[in-house]
Design a protein around this motif. Structure first.
Motif, PDB file in Angstrom:
ATOM      1  N   GLY A 163      39.796  14.089  59.589  1.00 43.89           N
ATOM      2  CA  GLY A 163      39.937  13.163  58.308  1.00 43.89           C
ATOM      3  C   GLY A 163      40.591  13.734  57.030  1.00 43.89           C
ATOM      4  N   ALA A 164      41.040  15.359  57.161  1.00 41.53           N
ATOM      5  CA  ALA A 164      41.649  16.658  55.784  1.00 41.53           C
ATOM      6  C   ALA A 164      43.426  16.041  55.720  1.00 41.53           C
ATOM      7  CB  ALA A 164      41.155  17.572  55.949  1.00 41.53           C
ATOM      8  N   ILE A 165      44.036  16.071  57.170  1.00 43.38           N
ATOM      9  CA  ILE A 165      45.164  15.590  57.112  1.00 43.38           C
ATOM     10  C   ILE A 165      45.984  14.684  57.666  1.00 43.38           C
ATOM     11  CG2 ILE A 165      47.454  15.555  59.034  1.00 43.38           C
ATOM     12  CD1 ILE A 165      45.056  17.572  60.678  1.00 43.38           C
ATOM     13  N   ALA A 166      46.905  14.759  56.053  1.00 45.03           N
ATOM     14  CA  ALA A 166      47.805  13.736  55.671  1.00 45.03           C
ATOM     15  C   ALA A 166      48.703  12.771  56.593  1.00 45.03           C
ATOM     16  CB  ALA A 166      48.085  13.833  54.538  1.00 45.03           C
ATOM     17  N   ASP A 167      48.611  11.457  56.926  1.00 47.02           N
ATOM     18  CA  ASP A 167      48.943  10.690  57.543  1.00 47.02           C
ATOM     19  C   ASP A 167      50.766  10.774  57.953  1.00 47.02           C
ATOM     20  OD1 ASP A 167      47.951   8.850  59.363  1.00 47.02           O
ATOM     21  OD2 ASP A 167      48.065   7.272  58.073  1.00 47.02           O
ATOM     22  N   GLY A 168      51.196  11.182  56.943  1.00 43.65           N
ATOM     23  CA  GLY A 168      52.874  11.445  56.512  1.00 43.65           C
ATOM     24  C   GLY A 168      53.151  13.429  57.093  1.00 43.65           C
ATOM     25  N   VAL A 169      51.793  14.240  57.872  1.00 45.07           N
ATOM     26  CA  VAL A 169      52.757  15.175  57.826  1.00 45.07           C
ATOM     27  C   VAL A 169      51.752  16.069  58.782  1.00 45.07           C
ATOM     28  CG1 VAL A 169      52.758  16.543  55.819  1.00 45.07           C
ATOM     29  CG2 VAL A 169      50.555  15.730  56.014  1.00 45.07           C
ATOM     30  N   PHE A 170      50.995  14.389  59.798  1.00 42.97           N
ATOM     31  CA  PHE A 170      50.158  14.789  61.188  1.00 42.97           C
ATOM     32  C   PHE A 170      50.818  15.425  62.258  1.00 42.97           C
ATOM     33  CE2 PHE A 170      48.673  13.524  65.122  1.00 42.97           C
ATOM     34  CZ  PHE A 170      47.275  14.127  65.218  1.00 42.97           C
ATOM     35  N   GLU A 171      51.834  15.129  62.167  1.00 46.46           N
ATOM     36  CA  GLU A 171      52.479  15.423  63.642  1.00 46.46           C
ATOM     37  C   GLU A 171      53.667  17.031  63.126  1.00 46.46           C
ATOM     38  OE1 GLU A 171      55.864  13.792  65.631  1.00 46.46           O
ATOM     39  OE2 GLU A 171      55.146  11.725  64.605  1.00 46.46           O
ATOM     40  N   SER A 172      54.039  17.122  62.233  1.00 51.47           N
ATOM     41  CA  SER A 172      54.099  18.941  61.457  1.00 51.47           C
ATOM     42  C   SER A 172      52.631  19.760  61.103  1.00 51.47           C
ATOM     43  CB  SER A 172      55.004  19.014  60.123  1.00 51.47           C
ATOM     44  OG  SER A 172      54.836  20.096  59.696  1.00 51.47           O
ATOM     45  N   GLU A 173      51.384  19.294  61.062  1.00 53.31           N
ATOM     46  CA  GLU A 173      50.983  20.077  61.012  1.00 53.31           C
ATOM     47  C   GLU A 173      50.184  20.947  62.741  1.00 53.31           C
ATOM     48  OE1 GLU A 173      48.461  21.618  58.831  1.00 53.31           O
ATOM     49  OE2 GLU A 173      49.838  21.042  57.041  1.00 53.31           O
ATOM     50  N   PHE A 174      50.150  19.247  63.078  1.00 53.40           N
ATOM     51  CA  PHE A 174      49.757  19.020  64.450  1.00 53.40           C
ATOM     52  C   PHE A 174      50.341  19.741  66.177  1.00 53.40           C
ATOM     53  CE2 PHE A 174      45.230  17.866  65.497  1.00 53.40           C
ATOM     54  CZ  PHE A 174      45.551  17.923  67.026  1.00 53.40           C
ATOM     55  N   PHE A 175      51.646  19.313  65.467  1.00 53.91           N
ATOM     56  CA  PHE A 175      52.918  20.032  66.690  1.00 53.91           C
ATOM     57  C   PHE A 175      54.082  21.529  66.661  1.00 53.91           C
ATOM     58  CE2 PHE A 175      52.272  15.426  67.770  1.00 53.91           C
ATOM     59  CZ  PHE A 175      50.964  15.676  68.246  1.00 53.91           C
ATOM     60  N   GLY A 176      53.655  21.444  64.795  1.00 51.76           N
ATOM     61  CA  GLY A 176      54.179  22.521  64.181  1.00 51.76           C
ATOM     62  C   GLY A 176      55.786  21.455  64.106  1.00 51.76           C
ATOM     63  N   HIS A 177      56.672  22.453  62.995  1.00 53.44           N
ATOM     64  CA  HIS A 177      58.444  21.945  63.561  1.00 53.44           C
ATOM     65  C   HIS A 177      59.130  22.766  63.016  1.00 53.44           C
ATOM     66  CE1 HIS A 177      56.595  22.255  58.900  1.00 53.44           C
ATOM     67  NE2 HIS A 177      57.971  23.422  58.745  1.00 53.44           N
ATOM     68  N   LYS A 178      60.644  22.503  63.110  1.00 51.70           N
ATOM     69  CA  LYS A 178      61.869  23.789  63.404  1.00 51.70           C
ATOM     70  C   LYS A 178      61.853  23.731  61.686  1.00 51.70           C
ATOM     71  CE  LYS A 178      61.548  24.758  67.573  1.00 51.70           C
ATOM     72  NZ  LYS A 178      61.461  26.699  67.499  1.00 51.70           N
ATOM     73  N   LYS A 179      62.193  24.783  61.723  1.00 53.72           N
ATOM     74  CA  LYS A 179      63.307  24.431  60.293  1.00 53.72           C
ATOM     75  C   LYS A 179      64.679  23.659  60.474  1.00 53.72           C
ATOM     76  CE  LYS A 179      65.797  28.246  57.584  1.00 53.72           C
ATOM     77  NZ  LYS A 179      67.134  29.718  57.958  1.00 53.72           N
ATOM     78  N   GLY A 180      64.282  22.851  59.337  1.00 52.45           N
ATOM     79  CA  GLY A 180      65.453  21.703  58.708  1.00 52.45           C
ATOM     80  C   GLY A 180      65.047  20.693  58.747  1.00 52.45           C
ATOM     81  N   ALA A 181      63.676  20.578  60.125  1.00 52.64           N
ATOM     82  CA  ALA A 181      63.550  19.377  60.020  1.00 52.64           C
ATOM     83  C   ALA A 181      63.436  17.862  59.124  1.00 52.64           C
ATOM     84  CB  ALA A 181      61.918  19.823  60.994  1.00 52.64           C
ATOM     85  N   PHE A 182      63.280  18.142  57.789  1.00 52.59           N
ATOM     86  CA  PHE A 182      62.944  17.165  56.936  1.00 52.59           C
ATOM     87  C   PHE A 182      62.605  18.102  55.986  1.00 52.59           C
ATOM     88  CE2 PHE A 182      59.014  18.996  58.632  1.00 52.59           C
ATOM     89  CZ  PHE A 182      57.902  19.640  57.463  1.00 52.59           C
ATOM     90  N   THR A 183      62.635  17.175  54.756  1.00 51.20           N
ATOM     91  CA  THR A 183      63.462  17.728  53.963  1.00 51.20           C
ATOM     92  C   THR A 183      62.129  18.491  53.125  1.00 51.20           C
ATOM     93  OG1 THR A 183      64.559  16.484  52.759  1.00 51.20           O
ATOM     94  CG2 THR A 183      63.156  17.565  50.983  1.00 51.20           C
ATOM     95  N   GLY A 184      62.134  20.247  52.346  1.00 47.11           N
ATOM     96  CA  GLY A 184      61.333  20.762  52.444  1.00 47.11           C
ATOM     97  C   GLY A 184      60.690  22.092  53.353  1.00 47.11           C
ATOM     98  N   ALA A 185      61.002  21.924  54.800  1.00 50.74           N
ATOM     99  CA  ALA A 185      61.028  22.627  56.203  1.00 50.74           C
ATOM    100  C   ALA A 185      62.164  23.583  56.232  1.00 50.74           C
ATOM    101  CB  ALA A 185      61.112  21.718  57.152  1.00 50.74           C
ATOM    102  N   ILE A 186      61.922  24.949  55.062  1.00 49.79           N
ATOM    103  CA  ILE A 186      62.722  25.466  54.940  1.00 49.79           C
ATOM    104  C   ILE A 186      62.623  26.686  55.654  1.00 49.79           C
ATOM    105  CG2 ILE A 186      62.742  25.705  52.463  1.00 49.79           C
ATOM    106  CD1 ILE A 186      61.156  27.585  51.810  1.00 49.79           C
TER     107      ILE A 186
END
Length: 460
Positions: A210-233
């Motif tokens: 319940g603590a994971i915001a909708d907009g960042v769920f996939e990043s939190e759960f599955f991770g992300h690559k550098k440059g995938a979105f603004t702020g993904a440094i």
């Protein structure tokens, strides 16, 4: 409390425009017109985000004054910063992002673009704070696991029956759903199940769904690559990757937004996932344990929980008994809690009077073990000469309701600080709403992020 944003610009009209744009959102807006004012404000107050111009009094076009200010902020504070300028160039944007800006906005801005950028950066910041907390907790858990230590007090018949059921699952890899009231110890039991399984030497990763915001769920759960979105440094591992070959514990699964449930189901069914911004598919070798105090069957009927996900989660369902069903364990639980507090604070030995113990056994414990733990911790600091008597417990006898709408008023102890009163109010309200985060936060007049900041502050 709503998120606070500091807007810095030497043009008052710009500040007014931002205030008007964000008026429909639940933000607190503060302003500064010089770099000095901005830095002074940061010294005296916490802000969730900074929106700042790059040009002030030295010149009006180069952005160098703003870049120097950004460097000063980054040297001391970990706060998301969105920079803006009317003299934007590709080189300036790259330099600002390299020096730590989270986003770059050109004036005049598009209202929707600026509002979305602010919303995204606040959500990411909340998520990163949660991730740091989870990382610290998991490091602590790994230390505990390396010592093969997980304290589980289970002498009562109700708990002995549950432990026997768990022991029969030692060789199973099936998903397990833990149900039961708020505060019964489902998280501790999930750790016990992990320790008793074939995956005991691998990670145990716990996440509050319940603590994971909708907009960042996939990043939190599955991770992300550098440059995938603004702020993904930088690239980042998700929770599934962190739990690889181990156990992924999905706490408060009933509070998972419907939009996220299909993504969880996909991982459980297909054992595959793809990080945000990547084309590579990874195998997910995780054992899923979930927990809830909600009636998921009712949630399915109301359309707030997926039936197919429910069937995947409750291959094996274990109900954790309430403290009322295991009163025999109260003396042992109290001894264990006292031992921990004495060790933590280097106190002399502390004991309970017979009257205090009888009062503990007579209480209804709507908050179960969590409520008992808070009660004992409070009593330890309130007692004198190492003896806890009944009046130190501050347990209020629940009067019988005379009508369906009878109000129950609990006395407020006069010797508590404001922080202690706030902590107690959150605990009682959370218990009243049976652990429902949304209802608890709303009843307290808090935003979701404000609620979780207090949960972290008071270590609840």
């Amino acid at each position: 409390m709503s998120e606070s944003i500091l807007v810095a610009d030497d043009n008052p009209d710009i500040i007014t425009s931002v205030q008007l744009l964000l008026a429909e959102f639940d933000y607190q807006i503060f302003s500064a017109t010089t770099p000095t004012e901005l830095l002074n404000a940061l010294e005296t107050k916490h802000f969730d985000l900074i929106l700042m111009d790059l040009n002030y009094h030295l010149d009006s076009t180069s952005g160098m004054e703003g870049l120097e200010l950004l460097a000063n902020i980054r040297a001391k504070w970990d706060i998301p910063v969105i920079v803006m300028t009317g003299w934007a160039t590709v080189e300036l944007a790259i330099t600002a992002l390299q020096q730590g800006a989270n986003d770059f906005i050109q004036k005049p801005w598009q209202n929707e673009h600026l509002a979305n950028s602010i919303k995204t950066q606040l959500a990411l910041s909340d998520s990163q704070r949660l991730s740091k907390k989870l990382s610290a907790e998991n490091n602590q858990l790994r230390t505990q696991l390396s010592n093969n230590h997980c304290t589980l007090i289970a002498d009562s018949p109700a708990m002995q029956k549950l432990i026997a059921e768990i022991d029969r699952l030692r060789d199973s890899q099936s998903s397990i759903l833990l149900t039961g009231e708020n505060g019964t110890g489902k998280t501790l039991l999930a750790r016990y199940i992990h320790n008793d399984s074939q995956r005991s030497q691998q990670p145990f990763i716990s996440v509050n769904m319940g603590a994971i915001a909708d907009g960042v769920f996939e990043s939190e759960f599955f991770g992300h690559k550098k440059g995938a979105f603004t702020g993904a440094i930088t690239s980042r591992e998700g929770l599934v990757k962190q739990a690889q070959c181990g156990t992924l514990f999905l706490d408060e699964i009933g509070n998972t937004p419907l939009s996220q449930q299909a993504k969880i189901l996909s991982v459980i069914e297909e054992k595959m996932y793809t990080p945000v911004g990547s084309t590579q598919v990874y195998h997910a070798d995780v054992r899923v344990i979930s927990a809830t105090n909600m009636d998921l069957v009712r949630a399915i009927m109301e359309g707030t929980f997926r039936q197919d996900l429910f069937y995947r989660l409750n291959t094996i369902e274990l109900r954790v008994p309430s403290l009322r069903e295991r009163l025999e364990d109260i003396p042992l639980l109290v001894d264990h809690m006292l031992d921990k507090l004495i060790a933590e604070y280097s106190f002399a030995p502390i004991r309970l009077t017979n009257c205090a113990m009888e009062k503990l056994k007579a209480h209804s414990w709507p908050g179960n073990i969590r409520e008992l733990n808070h009660c004992i911790e409070r009593a330890v600091f309130m007692c004198q000469n190492g003896v806890i008597d009944a009046h130190h417990l501050h347990l209020v006898t629940e009067p019988a309701a005379t009508t369906a709408n009878a109000a129950v008023t609990a006395a407020v102890p006069l010797n508590l600080t404001l922080d202690e009163l706030e902590r107690q109010a959150i605990i009682e309200r959370l218990e009243h709403y049976a652990g429902n985060v949304k209802k608890t936060a709303a009843s307290l007049g808090l935003s979701r992020s404000g609620y979780y900041r207090r949960i972290e502050k008071y270590n609840l």
